[in-house]
Design a protein around this motif. Structure first.
Motif, mmCIF file in Angstrom:
data_model
loop_
_atom_site.group_PDB
_atom_site.id
_atom_site.type_symbol
_atom_site.label_atom_id
_atom_site.label_comp_id
_atom_site.label_asym_id
_atom_site.label_seq_id
_atom_site.Cartn_x
_atom_site.Cartn_y
_atom_site.Cartn_z
ATOM 1 N N ALA A 602 0.835 -1.204 0.000
ATOM 2 C CA ALA A 602 0.000 0.000 0.000
ATOM 3 C C ALA A 602 0.869 1.254 0.000
ATOM 4 C CB ALA A 602 -0.923 -0.005 1.220
ATOM 5 N N HIS A 603 1.938 1.236 0.790
ATOM 6 C CA HIS A 603 2.853 2.383 0.799
ATOM 7 C C HIS A 603 3.557 2.532 -0.551
ATOM 8 C CE1 HIS A 603 2.300 2.272 5.187
ATOM 9 N NE2 HIS A 603 2.807 3.495 5.195
ATOM 10 N N ALA A 604 3.957 1.407 -1.156
ATOM 11 C CA ALA A 604 4.633 1.461 -2.456
ATOM 12 C C ALA A 604 3.700 2.007 -3.534
ATOM 13 C CB ALA A 604 5.135 0.072 -2.837
ATOM 14 N N VAL A 605 2.458 1.565 -3.515
ATOM 15 C CA VAL A 605 1.461 2.031 -4.478
ATOM 16 C C VAL A 605 1.235 3.533 -4.324
ATOM 17 C CG1 VAL A 605 -1.038 1.969 -4.875
ATOM 18 C CG2 VAL A 605 0.279 -0.164 -4.863
ATOM 19 N N MET A 606 1.130 4.001 -3.086
ATOM 20 C CA MET A 606 0.909 5.423 -2.861
ATOM 21 C C MET A 606 2.122 6.246 -3.286
ATOM 22 S SD MET A 606 -1.421 7.551 -1.967
ATOM 23 C CE MET A 606 -2.637 6.748 -0.925
ATOM 24 N N ALA A 607 3.328 5.736 -3.025
ATOM 25 C CA ALA A 607 4.538 6.446 -3.439
ATOM 26 C C ALA A 607 4.568 6.623 -4.947
ATOM 27 C CB ALA A 607 5.776 5.681 -2.976
ATOM 28 N N ASN A 608 4.271 5.591 -5.664
ATOM 29 C CA ASN A 608 4.273 5.631 -7.123
ATOM 30 C C ASN A 608 3.254 6.646 -7.631
ATOM 31 O OD1 ASN A 608 4.250 4.989 -9.878
ATOM 32 N ND2 ASN A 608 4.465 2.797 -9.510
ATOM 33 N N THR A 609 2.059 6.602 -7.089
ATOM 34 C CA THR A 609 0.988 7.487 -7.549
ATOM 35 C C THR A 609 1.310 8.948 -7.248
ATOM 36 O OG1 THR A 609 -0.556 5.697 -7.010
ATOM 37 C CG2 THR A 609 -1.498 7.869 -7.476
ATOM 38 N N LEU A 610 1.747 9.229 -6.018
ATOM 39 C CA LEU A 610 2.024 10.621 -5.633
ATOM 40 C C LEU A 610 3.186 11.212 -6.409
ATOM 41 C CD1 LEU A 610 1.537 10.393 -1.754
ATOM 42 C CD2 LEU A 610 0.020 11.475 -3.431
ATOM 43 N N PHE A 611 4.169 10.371 -6.758
ATOM 44 C CA PHE A 611 5.297 10.890 -7.538
ATOM 45 C C PHE A 611 4.798 11.489 -8.841
ATOM 46 C CE2 PHE A 611 8.379 10.482 -10.938
ATOM 47 C CZ PHE A 611 9.502 11.077 -10.400
ATOM 48 N N LEU A 639 6.455 -11.904 -3.520
ATOM 49 C CA LEU A 639 6.866 -12.116 -4.902
ATOM 50 C C LEU A 639 5.802 -12.902 -5.657
ATOM 51 C CD1 LEU A 639 9.278 -11.633 -6.838
ATOM 52 C CD2 LEU A 639 10.116 -13.881 -6.176
ATOM 53 N N ALA A 640 5.265 -13.935 -5.012
ATOM 54 C CA ALA A 640 4.236 -14.754 -5.661
ATOM 55 C C ALA A 640 2.937 -13.974 -5.842
ATOM 56 C CB ALA A 640 3.983 -16.008 -4.836
ATOM 57 N N LEU A 641 2.603 -13.105 -4.865
ATOM 58 C CA LEU A 641 1.330 -12.396 -4.895
ATOM 59 C C LEU A 641 1.335 -11.228 -5.877
ATOM 60 C CD1 LEU A 641 -1.480 -12.307 -3.585
ATOM 61 C CD2 LEU A 641 -0.548 -10.764 -1.862
ATOM 62 N N TYR A 642 2.435 -10.466 -5.900
ATOM 63 C CA TYR A 642 2.473 -9.243 -6.701
ATOM 64 C C TYR A 642 3.387 -9.330 -7.915
ATOM 65 C CZ TYR A 642 0.132 -7.350 -2.607
ATOM 66 O OH TYR A 642 -0.743 -7.136 -1.591
ATOM 67 N N GLY A 643 4.114 -10.435 -8.052
ATOM 68 C CA GLY A 643 4.892 -10.656 -9.266
ATOM 69 C C GLY A 643 6.223 -9.952 -9.336
ATOM 70 N N GLN A 644 6.660 -9.337 -8.243
ATOM 71 C CA GLN A 644 7.955 -8.664 -8.246
ATOM 72 C C GLN A 644 8.460 -8.564 -6.815
ATOM 73 O OE1 GLN A 644 6.312 -5.268 -10.081
ATOM 74 N NE2 GLN A 644 5.965 -4.149 -8.216
ATOM 75 N N ASP A 645 9.758 -8.370 -6.682
ATOM 76 C CA ASP A 645 10.369 -8.216 -5.374
ATOM 77 C C ASP A 645 9.738 -7.028 -4.648
ATOM 78 O OD1 ASP A 645 12.726 -6.699 -3.778
ATOM 79 O OD2 ASP A 645 13.002 -8.871 -3.656
ATOM 80 N N ALA A 646 9.492 -7.204 -3.351
ATOM 81 C CA ALA A 646 8.789 -6.177 -2.570
ATOM 82 C C ALA A 646 9.542 -4.856 -2.513
ATOM 83 C CB ALA A 646 8.548 -6.691 -1.152
ATOM 84 N N ARG A 647 10.852 -4.896 -2.766
ATOM 85 C CA ARG A 647 11.657 -3.679 -2.650
ATOM 86 C C ARG A 647 11.720 -2.874 -3.936
ATOM 87 N NH1 ARG A 647 16.488 -7.374 -0.574
ATOM 88 N NH2 ARG A 647 15.397 -8.691 -2.085
ATOM 89 N N MET A 648 11.250 -3.410 -5.053
ATOM 90 C CA MET A 648 11.495 -2.768 -6.342
ATOM 91 C C MET A 648 10.808 -1.399 -6.484
ATOM 92 S SD MET A 648 13.698 -4.470 -8.002
ATOM 93 C CE MET A 648 14.454 -4.867 -6.428
ATOM 94 N N ILE A 649 9.492 -1.336 -6.214
ATOM 95 C CA ILE A 649 8.802 -0.045 -6.351
ATOM 96 C C ILE A 649 9.354 0.978 -5.357
ATOM 97 C CG2 ILE A 649 6.599 1.152 -6.118
ATOM 98 C CD1 ILE A 649 5.202 -1.248 -7.277
ATOM 99 N N PRO A 650 9.497 0.629 -4.069
ATOM 100 C CA PRO A 650 10.048 1.627 -3.138
ATOM 101 C C PRO A 650 11.446 2.114 -3.530
ATOM 102 C CG PRO A 650 9.057 -0.173 -1.913
ATOM 103 C CD PRO A 650 9.062 -0.585 -3.343
ATOM 104 N N LEU A 651 12.308 1.216 -3.954
ATOM 105 C CA LEU A 651 13.665 1.633 -4.334
ATOM 106 C C LEU A 651 13.650 2.490 -5.597
ATOM 107 C CD1 LEU A 651 15.683 -1.605 -3.523
ATOM 108 C CD2 LEU A 651 15.948 0.633 -2.426
ATOM 109 N N MET A 652 12.785 2.150 -6.548
ATOM 110 C CA MET A 652 12.694 2.972 -7.754
ATOM 111 C C MET A 652 12.322 4.414 -7.395
ATOM 112 S SD MET A 652 10.159 2.679 -11.082
ATOM 113 C CE MET A 652 11.289 1.889 -12.224
ATOM 114 N N PHE A 653 11.313 4.557 -6.538
ATOM 115 C CA PHE A 653 10.855 5.918 -6.265
ATOM 116 C C PHE A 653 11.700 6.632 -5.218
ATOM 117 C CE2 PHE A 653 7.503 4.187 -8.755
ATOM 118 C CZ PHE A 653 7.251 5.248 -9.610
#
Length: 917
Positions: A602-611, A639-653
């Motif tokens: 949820a935090h990763a999704v919000m970070a992506n959207t707000l950026f 990884l199984a649920l969302y299809g990517q490492d949990a750190r990828m979106i937070p680290l990108m943003f």
């Protein structure tokens, strides 16, 4: 493989032996044996194997067969069979052939090497491609001589069955399987035989092609037999998945075909003569010419027609025991087509014996003896006597197959000697008979494989489907799909799920049906995500329906994945208002569930959207909060649920926010952390995310060399694994780098082409970054008018969609284009607007760029003060391009205020280059 006397075929045998000589010399070869049913493919391969093994006592053969019944839905089937042979299933090699009992002995001698190699160099195949139970039994046999072997196998099996196991991607499977074959072949030369490849699943075809391209100096010959006509016809109304790899094999390996249908009239006549002369005879030219005319020289037809003549009295033994033509031979009453040949052959069977085979035909080309025995109300021992005597030795309609241990019981199989016999018998049943028998077969198989039902999930789904029991069929289709998804066999998984979705209409409405539909749809979303991209038009309706079902069933845990899918769809489409609403819904759900990985996402999704909405500082805070929530315990499930490492979106943003917030050194640290995390996973999609992060950060920091290196790595990765959406972004970034590195015209076209690829999959988010790249390339190419048009279009789109993160930079670049066109007054206003916008959004990087552009345009005291003030808010030293440019500008004006010290210099490109995998 079918038994048939091997005669003639000298040219074909010579080609096979030439390929084998190359392989023994350390030049791995592939050979493709083609011909229609009964053309003698099996006989040729069997005779070749016998010669190879007679010449070299070290040669080992392993056979994997593709299945006409399961077809494209049973992932890696022939390669799984080969692995079972290498790891302890030699008792079935004698039955499966080629090589018989002697080859089974050689395989047994190789097991210790194979097991050790599997554990050390291909551990991820344990429990996924190699069944755990049989492997543990094999390992136990060698535990005394190979210390720790059993423990390593059991440890790996425990990891794979612990519920948090990560699905294997195809790259990992192909790499480890190839490594296994390479190392085994260092011990013994290998002949890998793949039979009936025209029925192969797509995953097996990919692995087959990978092996042919990856073997370098190993002593391996891969012999693949298939029917060319089946490939030409296609599969399911579409191009056959084997067609493209065959074209590539021709391009890389040249002519590697042995075509048994290519024989001319003389060769076909020679084959007829050779078959006749396997036994003493007085069969002269008139008979031989007539036999050739009636059979076309087709080996199966020749053999079957001769048997018919012998049994009907058309051929008889003379006093010396030689075959002669009877006086009353009438060719007109004999079958002349394959259907007639088969009908004649089956017609020789007595009623009870034929009924046994008819029942067996329902299960498929391979059938389970206990299933048939129970359906016929016979003791299995009595059935085996009929199969091995009457049907195998006398009529040659079946051959003994594999015997495997499932749980505490042994399960034995037989195979039809030719699938045409099975199809003939099956088609002779009425529709209702088939349905009833399919249902009974399914129930018995389910009972037999109760200890490991996933092993026969594809077969169970098929039988229940054909039995008219859709609910049970769907349950097994889901198991089969999960098994395919576990090894990234997306084509096979989609076939199962599409069939499951079609069967849903046959169920009564209600909670159970809704639950089954939800299970099918959520898995189907995962498949389409991987194959077509996040923004596939098919996804949004699937996600919306899945959300309705989740709410209807109060399935909150599944709802998190559904909301994530809907959010990604709207984000990629640049529908940011909808994306923000879904991000808030995600937070509400996370609070209700109180599950760490959902809260993190949820935090990763919000970070992506707000950026993208331009609230970069707050986006950075959400991204850091997501990283703080990360814990290794949630990694696999996430990884199984969302299809990517949990750190990828937070680290990108954190990386992109860090750059815009004037913290370039920290931005680079986060980009490097993303590469390090993804590089240790062997998970291509996460690695693509990390490479995109690195390329994006380098672009924002004006590091063209770093951006290009990571963009090219991203393009290669996406081409290999079929991620066209990220490949397009990589191509866009590569084009920008080319433009600023001295190839502007080429760069302009690459930027456009890259974004077209991204937009071709519906992607619109990142549009402002694309406009930045294209406009800079156009300016470098001496086209300020084109750049101005690009920027004004980009600003219009950005304001309309509220993609506001880069608006300040677009406005600054608009000023640069205006200045290049001699419109100084408008340029100054654009620079000032960019400066104010960047300050208002709290973006020091864009503030500094705007201040420098304004000061160059009008180097007054106020502008120079703006530059010095912006430098105070940027933490980077003069190693960064924007900081160095600002220092140079102030140094050229002695009266300008002195800038702050800033951060220590940091080399940009080497930091990221070291992290490249």
């Amino acid at each position: 493989m079918q038994e048939m006397p091997f005669v003639g075929r000298r040219a074909e045998m010579a080609r096979l032996e030439a390929f084998w000589a190359d392989a023994l010399g350390g030049r791995p070869r592939v050979c493709l044996v083609t011909g229609e049913a009964g053309a003698g493919k099996s006989s040729l391969v069997g005779a070749f194997v016998a010669r190879a093994q007679a010449a070299d006592p070290g040669v080992v053969v392993a056979l994997g067969k593709c299945d006409a019944q399961t077809g494209q839905s049973d992932a890696y089937l022939p390669f799984l069979e080969i692995l079972e042979l290498f790891t302890g299933d030699q008792q079935n090699q004698a039955a499966r052939g080629p090589g018989g009992s002697e080859n089974a002995r050689r395989l047994k001698d190789l097991v210790r090497v194979s097991l050790k190699t599997l554990v050390e160099h291909a551990p991820d195949l344990i429990g996924s491609l190699v069944p755990g139970g049989s492997l543990a039994v094999s390992a136990a046999r060698y535990a005394a001589t190979e210390v720790g072997l059993l423990a390593k196998v059991e440890e790996r099996l425990s990891t794979r069955s612990g519920g948090g196991a990560v699905a294997l991607d195809q790259e990992r499977i192909c790499h480890q399987y190839t490594e296994l074959i390479k190392r085994i072949s260092a011990h013994s030369p290998l002949v890998l035989v793949l039979d009936d490849v025209h029925w192969a699943d797509s995953a097996s075809i990919d692995l087959f092609f990978h092996l042919t391209r990856s073997l370098a100096s190993e002593r391996v010959l891969i012999v693949a037999a298939y029917r060319a006509n089946d490939v030409a016809i296609g599969r399911g109304g579409q191009r056959h998945p084997l067609e493209a790899p065959l074209n590539e094999l021709k391009r890389y390996h040249g002519d590697v075909w042995v075509d048994l249908e290519r024989a001319g009239p003389e060769e076909r006549r020679a084959l007829v003569d050779a078959l006749l002369d396997t036994e003493p005879n007085r069969l002269g030219e008139p008979f031989r010419a007539a036999l050739l005319r009636h059979t076309g020289g087709h080996p199966l037809f020749v053999v079957e027609l001769l048997r018919t003549l012998q049994e009907r009295g058309g051929l008889a033994h003379d006093a010396e025991g030689r075959w002669t033509v009877a006086d009353d031979l009438d060719w007109g009453v004999l079958p002349t087509r394959v259907e007639g040949v088969i009908e004649e052959r089956i017609g020789r069977l007595e009623g009870d014996v034929r009924e046994i085979l008819t029942v067996a035909s329902v299960e498929g080309a391979s059938f389970t003896t206990e299933v048939v025995a129970r359906l016929r109300e016979m003791r299995e021992r009595e059935l085996l006597k009929v199969l091995s005597g009457e049907l195998e030795k006398r009529h040659r309609l079946v051959v003994e197959g594999a015997t495997e241990k499932v749980g505490a019981r042994w399960v034995a199989q037989y195979n039809f000697s030719n699938v045409l016999f099975q199809q003939y018998l099956y088609n002779d049943l009425s529709g209702r008979e088939r349905m009833l028998l399919h249902g009974e077969v399914a129930e018995l198989l389910e009972e037999l494989y109760a200890a490991d039902p996933a092993r026969v999930a594809v077969q169970l789904a098929r039988h229940y489907d054909l039995a008219g029991e859709p609910e049970k069929a769907i349950a097994h289709l889901l198991v089969a799909a999960d098994r395919a998804l576990g090894v990234s066999a997306y084509v096979e998984a989609r076939a199962q799920l599409d069939r499951g979705r079609a069967l849903l209409s046959e169920l009564r409405p209600g909670p159970d049906t809704a639950r089954a539909e939800l299970q099918v749809l959520t898995r189907l979303c995962n498949v389409i995500n991987a194959v077509e991209g996040w923004d596939s038009p098919a996804l949004v309706e699937l996600y919306r329906r899945s959300r309705e079902l989740c709410q209807q069933l109060d399935e909150k845990s599944r709802l998190s994945r559904v909301l994530f899918g809907l959010w990604t769809y709207h984000l990629v489409k640049m529908d940011l208002e909808q994306a923000l609403g879904l991000a808030r819904d995600f937070f509400t759900l996370a609070d209700e569930l109180a599950e760490r990985d959902v809260i993190l996402q949820a935090h990763a999704v919000m970070a992506n959207t707000l950026f993208w909405l331009g609230d970069v500082a707050q986006a950075d805070e959400y991204a850091q909060a997501a990283l703080d929530l990360y814990h290794p315990e949630i990694h696999d499930a996430h990884l199984a649920l969302y299809g990517q490492d949990a750190r990828m979106i937070p680290l990108m943003f954190r990386g992109m926010c860090g750059a815009l917030l004037g913290r370039p050194a920290r931005a680079l640290e986060h980009a490097r952390a993303a590469l390090d995390a993804a590089g240790g996973l062997a998970h291509p999609f996460s690695l693509a995310f990390a490479l995109q992060t690195a390329a994006a950060v380098c672009h924002l920091l004006r590091d063209a060399a770093g951006a290009r290196a990571h963009a090219e790595a991203l393009i290669d990765l996406c081409a290999q694994h079929g991620f066209p959406f990220y490949g397009g972004l990589g191509a866009t970034c590569r084009g920008w780098a080319a433009a600023v590195q001295g190839a502007p015209a080429e760069g302009v076209e690459q930027v456009r082409e890259g974004f077209r690829a991204w937009a071709g999959f519906g992607g619109r988010i990142n549009h402002s970054v694309y406009v930045m790249m294209l406009a800079e390339a156009q300016l470098a190419d001496g086209d300020p008018a084109g750049a101005l048009a690009t920027l004004e279009m980009g600003l219009e789109v950005a304001h309309g969609a509220r993609e506001l993160a880069c608006v300040a930079e677009l406005e600054r670049m608009r000023g640069a284009a205006l200045a290049a066109l001699g419109r100084g007054g408008e340029a100054g206003a654009a620079f000032r607007a960019a400066l104010e916008r960047a300050r208002g959004q709290g973006l020091p990087l864009f503030e500094l760029r705007a201040a420098v552009s304004l000061a160059r345009h009008d180097p007054g005291a106020r502008a120079l003060e703006d530059v010095a003030g912006a430098l105070e808010r940027v933490e980077g030293g003069p190693a960064f391009a924007d900081v160095a440019e600002a220092h140079a500008l102030l140094a050229a004006h002695p009266a300008a205020p002195a800038p702050g010290a800033g951060a220590a210099p940091l080399a940009v490109h080497p930091q990221l280059a070291e992290a490249l995998p």
